[in-house]
Design a protein around this motif. Structure first.
Motif, PDB file in Angstrom:
ATOM      1  N   LYS A 111      35.588  -5.538 -65.819  1.00 41.43           N
ATOM      2  CA  LYS A 111      35.659  -6.891 -64.986  1.00 41.43           C
ATOM      3  C   LYS A 111      35.156  -8.225 -65.905  1.00 41.43           C
ATOM      4  O   LYS A 111      36.334  -9.139 -64.672  1.00 41.43           O
ATOM      5  N   ASN A 122      41.730  -9.820 -66.576  1.00 44.71           N
ATOM      6  CA  ASN A 122      42.161 -11.026 -65.978  1.00 44.71           C
ATOM      7  C   ASN A 122      43.206 -11.336 -65.662  1.00 44.71           C
ATOM      8  O   ASN A 122      44.239 -12.628 -65.420  1.00 44.71           O
ATOM      9  N   ASP A 129      45.504 -11.413 -61.704  1.00 44.82           N
ATOM     10  CA  ASP A 129      45.453 -12.348 -61.262  1.00 44.82           C
ATOM     11  C   ASP A 129      44.584 -11.515 -59.578  1.00 44.82           C
ATOM     12  O   ASP A 129      44.490 -12.537 -59.337  1.00 44.82           O
ATOM     13  N   GLY A 130      45.446 -10.628 -59.884  1.00 49.78           N
ATOM     14  CA  GLY A 130      44.953  -9.665 -58.327  1.00 49.78           C
ATOM     15  C   GLY A 130      43.812  -9.456 -58.943  1.00 49.78           C
ATOM     16  O   GLY A 130      42.724  -9.725 -57.793  1.00 49.78           O
ATOM     17  N   SER A 131      42.610  -8.835 -59.441  1.00 43.25           N
ATOM     18  CA  SER A 131      41.599  -8.734 -59.663  1.00 43.25           C
ATOM     19  C   SER A 131      40.192 -10.043 -59.752  1.00 43.25           C
ATOM     20  O   SER A 131      39.741  -9.621 -59.010  1.00 43.25           O
ATOM     21  N   LEU A 132      41.082 -11.364 -59.953  1.00 41.58           N
ATOM     22  CA  LEU A 132      40.075 -12.254 -59.959  1.00 41.58           C
ATOM     23  C   LEU A 132      40.388 -12.950 -58.497  1.00 41.58           C
ATOM     24  O   LEU A 132      39.381 -13.502 -57.437  1.00 41.58           O
ATOM     25  N   GLU A 133      41.756 -12.050 -57.406  1.00 43.33           N
ATOM     26  CA  GLU A 133      41.189 -12.671 -55.460  1.00 43.33           C
ATOM     27  C   GLU A 133      40.785 -11.506 -55.737  1.00 43.33           C
ATOM     28  O   GLU A 133      40.402 -12.563 -54.045  1.00 43.33           O
ATOM     29  N   LEU A 134      40.743 -10.300 -55.739  1.00 43.27           N
ATOM     30  CA  LEU A 134      39.742  -9.521 -55.048  1.00 43.27           C
ATOM     31  C   LEU A 134      37.816  -9.070 -55.361  1.00 43.27           C
ATOM     32  O   LEU A 134      38.053  -9.859 -56.669  1.00 43.27           O
ATOM     33  N   SER A 135      37.356  -9.172 -54.658  1.00 45.61           N
ATOM     34  CA  SER A 135      36.425  -8.211 -55.260  1.00 45.61           C
ATOM     35  C   SER A 135      36.320  -7.300 -54.156  1.00 45.61           C
ATOM     36  O   SER A 135      36.077  -6.792 -53.849  1.00 45.61           O
ATOM     37  N   ASP A 192      36.095  -6.062 -50.899  1.00 48.66           N
ATOM     38  CA  ASP A 192      37.459  -5.862 -50.644  1.00 48.66           C
ATOM     39  C   ASP A 192      37.741  -4.678 -50.995  1.00 48.66           C
ATOM     40  O   ASP A 192      38.349  -3.574 -49.547  1.00 48.66           O
TER      41      ASP A 192
END
Length: 315
Positions: free
Chosen positions: A217, A221, A223-229, A232
């Motif tokens: 993680k 890079n 975008d989906g992995s940056l917006e989700l935690s 989630d």
């Protein structure tokens, strides 16, 4: 007018003609005699005799030269004829060899085609036989499963068998531990799978965007992995768990419900369900097979997990 007649008489004309003829004959005889005398005189002359010999020698040399030239021309013609015949024979041999090679090529191609068709027919027959055998075995297995579900008692021996992908090869350690293999069916090692067990595995059952990132993680890079935690992911798993658990409990009492947290392609989203007995697992196996969830068809198998700690990393 004068009394002389201008008309010549015929006999006078004939007489003059005969006189001219005798005169020419006499001149010819005299010329021949003169030539004979000159020839006789010349024959007595050594210079003339030498000239005649030279002429005879020259004629003989010309004759020999002509004969030699004729022989050379004939020899050249014979050589050309022999070369032409040799070239014709060579071309004929080459043409015959090419025709023989073409015939052999066509025969070989026909044999290869016949062998290929025979091999295809053999493979098709073997495939059909294997399909028929697999269908018969499947029908027999389903009948055994139905009998086991409808009757009390232990499962029949037919359902206690273990299916092996490559019986003569070494066991795949990863598959034995996790029931998953990164190489799948092409793996050179042996994969053992039971025909009946109290544990079922539903492959790629729980899917989430964070599980589709195959790198750490910190280096992701997308975008989906940056917006989700992780929160989630936890909430999505809890919703999934509350959604599928009641339906799975309809088949029997569940001892363990575990999902794989691994993000590797061959392991992500696998869900293992351990029932209290094999009959409950068999009901779930039959009812869930080929069903759809979240737009994906379910792939259900029996599992032979021996240790949950070494098999999966649960959520």
């Amino acid at each position: 007018m004068s009394g002389k007649s201008t008309t010549k008489r015929p006999w006078r004309k004939e007489l003059k003609k005969q006189q001219r003829k005798r005169r020419r004959r006499k001149e010819a005889v005299a010329r021949d005699l003169r030539l004979e005398e000159e020839e006789a005189h010349n024959l007595k002359d050594p210079a003339y005799q030498q000239l005649l010999q030279q002429q005879v020698q020259l004629e003989e040399e010309q004759k020999r030269a002509a004969e030699k030239r004729h022989a050379e021309e004939e020899e050249i013609w014979l050589r050309r004829d022999l070369l032409a015949q040799r070239e014709f024979r060579l071309k004929q041999q080459q043409r015959t060899a090419l025709e023989a090679a073409e015939v052999a090529k066509r025969i070989k191609q026909a044999e290869e085609l016949a062998a290929k068709e025979a091999e295809q027919r053999r493979r098709h027959e073997e495939h059909e036989k294997s399909k028929a055998a697999a269908a018969a075995e499947f029908e027999q297995m389903m009948e055994c499963m139905e009998n086991f579900l409808n009757n009390d008692g232990p499962p029949p021996a037919e359902l206690r068998r273990v299916v092996e992908s490559r019986p003569n090869q070494n066991l795949c350690i990863l598959y034995e531990r996790t029931n998953c293999c990164r190489y799948g069916a092409p793996c050179v090692n042996n994969h053992r799978r039971p025909l009946l067990s109290n544990i079922i595995v539903v492959r790629h059952f729980f899917m989430h965007p964070l599980l589709e990132v195959e790198q750490h993680k910190e280096y992701a890079n997308a975008d989906g992995s940056l917006e989700l935690s992780e929160q989630d992911l936890r909430e999505a798993y809890e919703d999934f768990f509350e959604d599928v658990l009641p339906e799975l409990e309809e088949f029997g009492y569940i001892l363990n419900f575990r999902a794989v947290r691994n993000v590797l392609r061959h392991m992500r989203g696998h869900v293992f369900v351990e029932y209290v007995d094999e009959r409950s697992a068999l009901k779930a196996f039959i009812k869930l097979q080929r069903r759809y969830y979240a737009g994906r068809q379910l792939n259900v198998e029996f599992s032979c997990i021996k240790s949950w700690r070494s098999a999966i990393c649960g959520m």
